[in-house]
Write an enzyme that holds these catalytic residues in place. Structure first.
Site, short mmCIF file in Angstrom:
data_model
loop_
_atom_site.label_atom_id
_atom_site.label_comp_id
_atom_site.label_asym_id
_atom_site.label_seq_id
_atom_site.Cartn_x
_atom_site.Cartn_y
_atom_site.Cartn_z
N HIS A 1 -54.68 -44.42 -18.60
CA HIS A 1 -55.17 -43.03 -18.62
C HIS A 1 -56.58 -43.01 -19.17
O HIS A 1 -56.92 -43.75 -20.09
CB HIS A 1 -54.27 -42.14 -19.48
CG HIS A 1 -52.83 -42.12 -19.05
ND1 HIS A 1 -52.38 -41.39 -17.97
CD2 HIS A 1 -51.75 -42.77 -19.53
CE1 HIS A 1 -51.09 -41.58 -17.82
NE2 HIS A 1 -50.68 -42.42 -18.75
N ARG B 1 -59.53 -69.63 -37.41
CA ARG B 1 -59.57 -71.09 -37.55
C ARG B 1 -59.96 -71.71 -36.22
O ARG B 1 -59.60 -71.21 -35.16
CB ARG B 1 -58.21 -71.61 -38.00
CG ARG B 1 -58.13 -73.12 -38.15
CD ARG B 1 -56.72 -73.55 -38.54
NE ARG B 1 -56.52 -74.97 -38.37
CZ ARG B 1 -55.34 -75.58 -38.47
NH1 ARG B 1 -54.25 -74.87 -38.74
NH2 ARG B 1 -55.24 -76.88 -38.31
N THR C 1 -58.43 -57.37 -28.42
CA THR C 1 -59.27 -56.44 -27.68
C THR C 1 -60.57 -57.08 -27.21
O THR C 1 -61.30 -56.48 -26.44
CB THR C 1 -59.60 -55.21 -28.53
OG1 THR C 1 -60.29 -55.64 -29.72
CG2 THR C 1 -58.34 -54.46 -28.92
N ALA D 1 -48.88 -63.75 -34.63
CA ALA D 1 -47.85 -62.72 -34.45
C ALA D 1 -48.40 -61.35 -34.81
O ALA D 1 -49.09 -61.18 -35.82
CB ALA D 1 -46.64 -63.05 -35.32
#
Length: 240
Positions: free
Chosen positions: A122, A188, A170, A165
């Site tokens: 959207h 790292r 992005t 995790a």
């Protein structure tokens, strides 16, 4: 249950049922899929849309209450694509949804609950349309995505890289790095020259691998009887 109480023949029967279900209901959902497709709980896997391909030894694992979904969507003159390489592992609860193009390199592993999408679906101000809020996603070879990692539109994750995790990716992640956080950042660097074993190594001798798995199942299920299995279903105890 604390253990698998099924007798070996029952386990083999279930494995056969899963293979038959996979061949009848899932394989037609791929544009193409290589040999060695292995699906756990195929009735908890959803393939939707055209343009889904996978290479050899694709291991796709779902579980009860943890649906795996791979979907492409058609929008105007564009159709999404999901291209999966060889020896890829996808764990329960993972969703891969494409509006334009998602490419997953060979030997990549995804832990439970990973979400990958190449679109926001959207517009920021027009909530009724996608507009230009989409961009291809590229995940390199031998990548590893941790539990509940999220990968957004336009992202490239380099070869051999690891996503921690719960991370939200992005921006691009370079090869041979570990990235974690929200938004994910490199924490790292990995030695590109260090010897590695990849999932491809598991399939160098498929017949031996199948024999080893069968022998392991026989060993783990040794001593299980039909009576114990039925009792564990209807009257389980702490021994089960």
């Amino acid at each position: 249950m604390r253990q698998d109480n099924r007798p070996y023949p029952i386990r083999r029967l279930r494995d056969g049922l899963q293979k038959a279900w996979t061949k009848h209901f899932l394989v037609p959902g791929f544009d193409s899929v290589g040999p060695g497709l292995d699906v756990t709980n195929p009735w908890d896997v959803e393939l939707w849309g055209k343009g889904i391909t996978a290479g050899a030894n694709f291991h796709l694992h779902a579980s009860r209450g943890n649906l795996v979904r791979i979907a492409t969507w058609q929008s105007q003159n564009r159709n999404g694509r999901v291209s999966i390489g060889d020896n890829v592992l996808i764990s329960p609860g993972t969703q891969i949804i494409s509006s334009i193009d998602i490419t997953i390199g060979s030997n990549t592993m995804m832990a439970s609950g990973v979400y990958i999408s190449d679109s926001d679906w959207h517009d920021t101000y027009d909530r009724t349309a996608e507009h230009d809020k989409y961009a291809p996603v590229r995940i390199g070879d031998n990548a590893w995505l941790g539990v509940r990692a999220i990968v957004g539109k336009g992202v490239t994750i380099g070869d051999n890289s690891i996503i921690g995790a719960g991370s939200v990716v992005t921006r691009d992640v370079p090869p041979n790095t570990i990235a974690a956080g929200n938004p994910a950042r490199v924490v790292r660097e990995l030695d590109p020259e260090h010897p590695r074993r990849r999932r491809a190594d598991l399939f160098e001798d498929p017949e031996k691998l199948a024999r080893d798995i069968d022998q392991l199942q026989r060993y783990l299920l040794r001593g299980n009887t039909y009576w114990r299995w039925l009792r564990s279903i209807f009257a389980p105890t702490r021994e089960d």
